[in-house]
Design a protein around this motif. Structure first.
Motif, PDB file in Angstrom:
ATOM      1  N   HIS A  58     -12.902   3.854 -13.763  1.00  0.00           N
ATOM      2  CA  HIS A  58     -12.675   4.719 -14.955  1.00  0.00           C
ATOM      3  C   HIS A  58     -11.514   5.546 -14.853  1.00  0.00           C
ATOM      4  CE1 HIS A  58     -14.213   7.908 -12.751  1.00  0.00           C
ATOM      5  NE2 HIS A  58     -15.145   7.168 -12.253  1.00  0.00           N
ATOM      6  N   ILE A  89      -8.462  11.276   7.531  1.00  0.00           N
ATOM      7  CA  ILE A  89      -8.736  12.483   6.331  1.00  0.00           C
ATOM      8  C   ILE A  89      -9.639  13.403   6.844  1.00  0.00           C
ATOM      9  CG2 ILE A  89      -9.407  12.731   4.044  1.00  0.00           C
ATOM     10  CD1 ILE A  89      -8.036   9.954   3.302  1.00  0.00           C
ATOM     11  N   TYR A 109     -17.676   9.601   2.893  1.00  0.00           N
ATOM     12  CA  TYR A 109     -17.346   9.751   1.524  1.00  0.00           C
ATOM     13  C   TYR A 109     -16.052   9.179   0.940  1.00  0.00           C
ATOM     14  CZ  TYR A 109     -16.373  11.521  -3.251  1.00  0.00           C
ATOM     15  OH  TYR A 109     -16.109  11.688  -4.561  1.00  0.00           O
ATOM     16  N   VAL A 110     -15.076   9.347   2.104  1.00  0.00           N
ATOM     17  CA  VAL A 110     -13.745   8.968   1.590  1.00  0.00           C
ATOM     18  C   VAL A 110     -14.038   7.259   1.826  1.00  0.00           C
ATOM     19  CG1 VAL A 110     -11.446   8.472   2.730  1.00  0.00           C
ATOM     20  CG2 VAL A 110     -12.664  10.768   2.555  1.00  0.00           C
ATOM     21  N   MET A 149      -5.447   3.687  -8.018  1.00  0.00           N
ATOM     22  CA  MET A 149      -6.046   3.448  -6.866  1.00  0.00           C
ATOM     23  C   MET A 149      -6.481   2.141  -6.607  1.00  0.00           C
ATOM     24  SD  MET A 149      -6.390   6.104  -4.724  1.00  0.00           S
ATOM     25  CE  MET A 149      -7.258   5.142  -3.587  1.00  0.00           C
ATOM     26  N   ARG A 178     -15.694   2.151  -9.111  1.00  0.00           N
ATOM     27  CA  ARG A 178     -15.023   3.271  -9.705  1.00  0.00           C
ATOM     28  C   ARG A 178     -13.833   2.701 -10.455  1.00  0.00           C
ATOM     29  NH1 ARG A 178     -14.463   8.504  -5.980  1.00  0.00           N
ATOM     30  NH2 ARG A 178     -13.552   9.236  -7.790  1.00  0.00           N
ATOM     31  N   PHE A 215      -4.705  14.507  -9.543  1.00  0.00           N
ATOM     32  CA  PHE A 215      -4.707  13.728  -8.306  1.00  0.00           C
ATOM     33  C   PHE A 215      -5.792  14.577  -7.282  1.00  0.00           C
ATOM     34  CE2 PHE A 215      -0.288  11.290  -8.789  1.00  0.00           C
ATOM     35  CZ  PHE A 215      -0.878  10.819  -9.874  1.00  0.00           C
ATOM     36  N   VAL A 220       0.761  -1.243   0.072  1.00  0.00           N
ATOM     37  CA  VAL A 220      -0.027  -0.004  -0.044  1.00  0.00           C
ATOM     38  C   VAL A 220       0.910   1.004  -0.046  1.00  0.00           C
ATOM     39  CG1 VAL A 220      -1.596   1.349   1.246  1.00  0.00           C
ATOM     40  CG2 VAL A 220      -1.949  -1.427   0.843  1.00  0.00           C
ATOM     41  N   ALA A 221       1.156   1.986  -1.217  1.00  0.00           N
ATOM     42  CA  ALA A 221       1.927   3.321  -1.214  1.00  0.00           C
ATOM     43  C   ALA A 221       1.239   4.374  -0.050  1.00  0.00           C
ATOM     44  CB  ALA A 221       1.852   3.561  -2.655  1.00  0.00           C
ATOM     45  N   GLN A 234      -8.113   7.403 -14.182  1.00  0.00           N
ATOM     46  CA  GLN A 234      -7.015   7.155 -13.519  1.00  0.00           C
ATOM     47  C   GLN A 234      -7.091   6.313 -12.113  1.00  0.00           C
ATOM     48  OE1 GLN A 234      -3.558   9.976 -13.888  1.00  0.00           O
ATOM     49  NE2 GLN A 234      -4.980  11.549 -12.982  1.00  0.00           N
TER      50      GLN A 234
END
Ligand code: HEC
Ligand code: HEC
Length: 211
Positions: free
Chosen positions: A182, A207, A167-168, A188, A180, A157, A138-139, A184
């Protein structure tokens, strides 16, 4: 079906304004690549009801858009319009937008200052660790989303600062499940696939605690 609030009459005026605007610019190619902040402000009027004044939302149900990279906003609006990112409200909102309007709206939101109200969450030590250091497979989130979670404009980004925990967490689960997928999202997906539910909650809490 959700009721879509389409600014149809406004769009007509906007299109005319855009054509006039273009004649002042060196070339149409330049305008369509960069997007016009002024035209975007017009086209985004109906968005403020949910996304707030200048894209700073004070309602946890709606993500803030202020300061998001233009490339990111354009890519998400295109995905909503084309049904590649599913959300009943936003699929309706984006359905009538032209490529040029999307570029203009994206330029407008990218130019707004992101304002984050008081922290909504207490935070999480595990979340902060993962955010800044990552772990095996996990980067570190900070590498792409910025150490202060302000995003990376040129790379497109998104900023995460100001997004709610709910939401996160939902976004991370959507990358993990492929809902999700599509644009970029390929950046993720591999790391989201590694995250446990507990880690997702920890990251979301961290976050959401940034002010
Ligand atoms: C009725 C409320 C509502 C209106 C009006 C609305 N939105 Fe949204 N918007 C949402 C919700 C809810 C989400 C989160 C959807 C999801 O989870 O995919 C969202 C998400 C977005 C996102 C993705 C944000 C991110 O961080 O990925 C963008 C971009 C966006 N909206 C742009 C717009 C634009 C541009 C307009 C006006 C043309 C608009 N929205 C109008 C409710 C609204
Ligand atoms: C290699 C770069 C990279 C790394 C590392 C990365 N991200 Fe992302 N992230 C992206 C990109 C690019 C997107 C936009 C993808 C898209 O088009 O949907 C994104 C989108 C997101 C979103 C959705 C934002 C929104 O407004 O909808 C969240 C939440 C997120 N990342 C959280 C994280 C977390 C938490 C980590 C660390 C565990 C992380 N990211 C690590 C590149 C990265």
């Amino acid at each position: 079906m959700m009721t879509a609030v389409h600014p149809m009459p406004r769009r007509g005026r906007f299109a005319a304004g855009m054509l006039m605007g273009l004649s002042f610019l060196a070339g149409a190619a330049q305008a369509s690549e960069a997007g016009s902040i002024k035209a975007g402000r017009e086209a985004a009027q109906s968005c403020a009801a949910c996304h707030g004044d200048k894209g700073n939302s004070n309602n946890p149900a709606f993500p803030s858009l202020a300061g998001q990279p233009a490339k990111y906003v354009a890519s998400q609006l295109t995905a909503y319009r084309d049904g590649k990112r599913e959300n009943a409200i936003m699929n309706g909102q984006a359905s009538g937008l032209s490529d040029q309007q999307i570029q203009d709206i994206a330029a407008y939101y990218a130019a707004q200052e992101r304002k984050v109200a008081s922290p909504a969450d207490e935070g999480s030590e595990l979340g902060a660790d993962l955010y800044h250091q990552g772990r095996e497979n996990v980067a570190a989130c900070a590498a792409c989303h910025h150490s202060e979670a302000l995003g990376n404009q040129p790379a497109g980004f998104p900023a995460l600062r100001g997004l709610t925990a709910g939401y996160v967490a939902q976004s991370l689960k959507d990358y993990r499940s492929g809902a999700r997928a599509h644009g970029q999202a390929t950046l993720m997906a591999p790391l989201a696939a590694e995250l446990t539910d507990d880690e997702i909650d920890a990251l979301a809490a961290h976050i959401a605690s940034l002010d």
